[in-house]
Motif scaffolding. Structure first.
Motif, PDB file in Angstrom:
ATOM      1  N   ASP A  99       0.831  -1.212   0.000  1.00  0.00           N
ATOM      2  CA  ASP A  99       0.000   0.000   0.000  1.00  0.00           C
ATOM      3  C   ASP A  99       0.862   1.257   0.000  1.00  0.00           C
ATOM      4  O   ASP A  99       0.517   2.257  -0.645  1.00  0.00           O
ATOM      5  N   LEU A 100       1.991   1.208   0.715  1.00  0.00           N
ATOM      6  CA  LEU A 100       2.888   2.364   0.742  1.00  0.00           C
ATOM      7  C   LEU A 100       3.719   2.474  -0.529  1.00  0.00           C
ATOM      8  O   LEU A 100       4.027   3.574  -0.995  1.00  0.00           O
ATOM      9  N   GLY A 101       4.111   1.311  -1.082  1.00  0.00           N
ATOM     10  CA  GLY A 101       4.979   1.323  -2.258  1.00  0.00           C
ATOM     11  C   GLY A 101       4.251   1.583  -3.560  1.00  0.00           C
ATOM     12  O   GLY A 101       4.832   2.143  -4.497  1.00  0.00           O
ATOM     13  N   PHE A 102       2.990   1.173  -3.638  1.00  0.00           N
ATOM     14  CA  PHE A 102       2.214   1.320  -4.869  1.00  0.00           C
ATOM     15  C   PHE A 102       0.881   1.994  -4.545  1.00  0.00           C
ATOM     16  O   PHE A 102       0.349   1.846  -3.448  1.00  0.00           O
ATOM     17  N   ASP A 103       0.341   2.686  -5.521  1.00  0.00           N
ATOM     18  CA  ASP A 103      -0.926   3.403  -5.325  1.00  0.00           C
ATOM     19  C   ASP A 103      -2.092   2.444  -5.576  1.00  0.00           C
ATOM     20  O   ASP A 103      -2.820   2.555  -6.576  1.00  0.00           O
ATOM     21  N   ILE A 104      -2.276   1.496  -4.648  1.00  0.00           N
ATOM     22  CA  ILE A 104      -3.306   0.472  -4.815  1.00  0.00           C
ATOM     23  C   ILE A 104      -4.700   1.088  -4.737  1.00  0.00           C
ATOM     24  O   ILE A 104      -5.627   0.652  -5.439  1.00  0.00           O
ATOM     25  N   ARG A 105      -4.865   2.102  -3.925  1.00  0.00           N
ATOM     26  CA  ARG A 105      -6.196   2.698  -3.738  1.00  0.00           C
ATOM     27  C   ARG A 105      -6.719   3.332  -5.026  1.00  0.00           C
ATOM     28  O   ARG A 105      -7.913   3.266  -5.319  1.00  0.00           O
TER      29      ARG A 105
END
Length: 313
Positions: free
Chosen positions: A298-304
């Motif tokens: 979640d911090l490394g990629f913009d999953i949201r």
């Protein structure tokens, strides 16, 4: 001007009396003490939110002195922590700081106050609270082992494993105390801010838990600690081992919360029933490693954004 000064003095005297009552109840009354403990910082926070810092510090000091006359030296550590946290909460509200700043400043204040009190108790009175607590835990566990042996003739854990377990617990004491302080201050803030709002104080709001986003620096800290553990592998008992273990514990907790937040975001985005959020939160306890991984992603990629894009389609 005289009216304002009179009002300030009257309000200060009232807050001192109320604070002293809360501390006395928390110290002497067994069951109600839990409630009194949670509301003990309220009088100082209320006063500090309305008046300047110097006046607030003076009121807090007098509150500690009056508490001393009720409970003696034993009550002073409680009075100092709750008066300090109350002043910091009120000061942050008066300066219109964010709720994150409020939580961080209050938690750090409580942690520093506890550390100072621990050093004073250790140096002046030769009382090691942490060591005595660990001794009590060892004795309690030894008695439980004896009871288990008398009932079924089996020992749950061998002596070497027990010693290793307690050594690890002793090593993780700094991180455990830090987490405990911040959790306690979070509970105190969450309970007291609605009360302060009822008294006419403007209070900030936290963002929804599903929208929680830790700084990306947390991910870099985790990678550094992971690299130290993988490539250096510090020996047990060394300073580097103690530091890396304690920082790892704090980072694991933060990343687990980040992972739970992402799950809540996804469930809410798809309109899932509330009980699934509760179930996901409970599952984070046994599956914390999985939730740490989700937090890292979640911090490394913009999953949201990906989830939002799929829902809009």
């Amino acid at each position: 001007m005289p009216n304002n000064q009179t009002r300030r003095l009257a309000h200060g005297a009232m807050m001192i009396a109320l604070f002293t009552i809360f501390i006395a109840i928390a110290f002497y009354v067994p069951i109600i003490s839990i409630v009194a403990t949670l509301f003990a910082p309220l009088p100082m926070a209320w006063y500090s939110a309305k008046y300047d810092r110097n006046s607030s510090l003076l009121v807090a000091l007098i509150g500690c002195i009056t508490s001393f006359f009720i409970g003696g030296l034993l009550i002073i550590p409680f009075a100092l922590i709750y008066s300090a946290t109350g002043v910091v909460i009120g000061d942050a509200l008066r300066l219109k700081r964010s709720k994150v700043f409020l939580l961080m400043s209050t938690g750090i204040t409580a942690l520093i106050t506890f550390a100072i009190e621990y050093v004073i108790a250790l140096k002046l009175f030769e009382i090691d609270i942490i060591k005595e607590s660990m001794t009590i835990m060892r004795e309690t566990y030894s008695k439980s082992i004896e009871l288990s042996q008398s009932l079924n003739g089996q020992t749950p854990l061998d002596e070497q494993t027990v010693n290793r377990m307690f050594e690890t617990m002793e090593t993780m004491i700094p991180a455990s105390i830090t987490i405990a302080m911040f959790v306690t201050t979070f509970i105190i803030i969450s309970i007291n801010l609605p009360m302060l709002k009822r008294f006419g104080i403007n209070v900030p709001k936290f963002r929804s838990f599903k929208n929680m986003r830790l700084p990306k620096a947390v991910l870099w800290y985790y990678l550094i600690i992971l690299s130290i553990n993988l490539f250096i592998s510090p020996e047990s008992g060394t300073a580097l081992y103690v530091i890396s273990l304690n920082i790892s514990l704090i980072l694991w907790l933060l990343l687990t919360l980040q992972g739970i937040s992402l799950i809540h975001f996804i469930l809410d985005a798809y309109g899932s029933p509330p009980f699934l959020k509760v179930l996901a939160t409970l599952m984070a306890i046994p599956l914390y490693s999985f939730f740490v991984l989700i937090g890292i992603l979640d911090l490394g990629f913009d999953i949201r954004s990906i989830v939002k894009g799929k829902i809009q389609k």
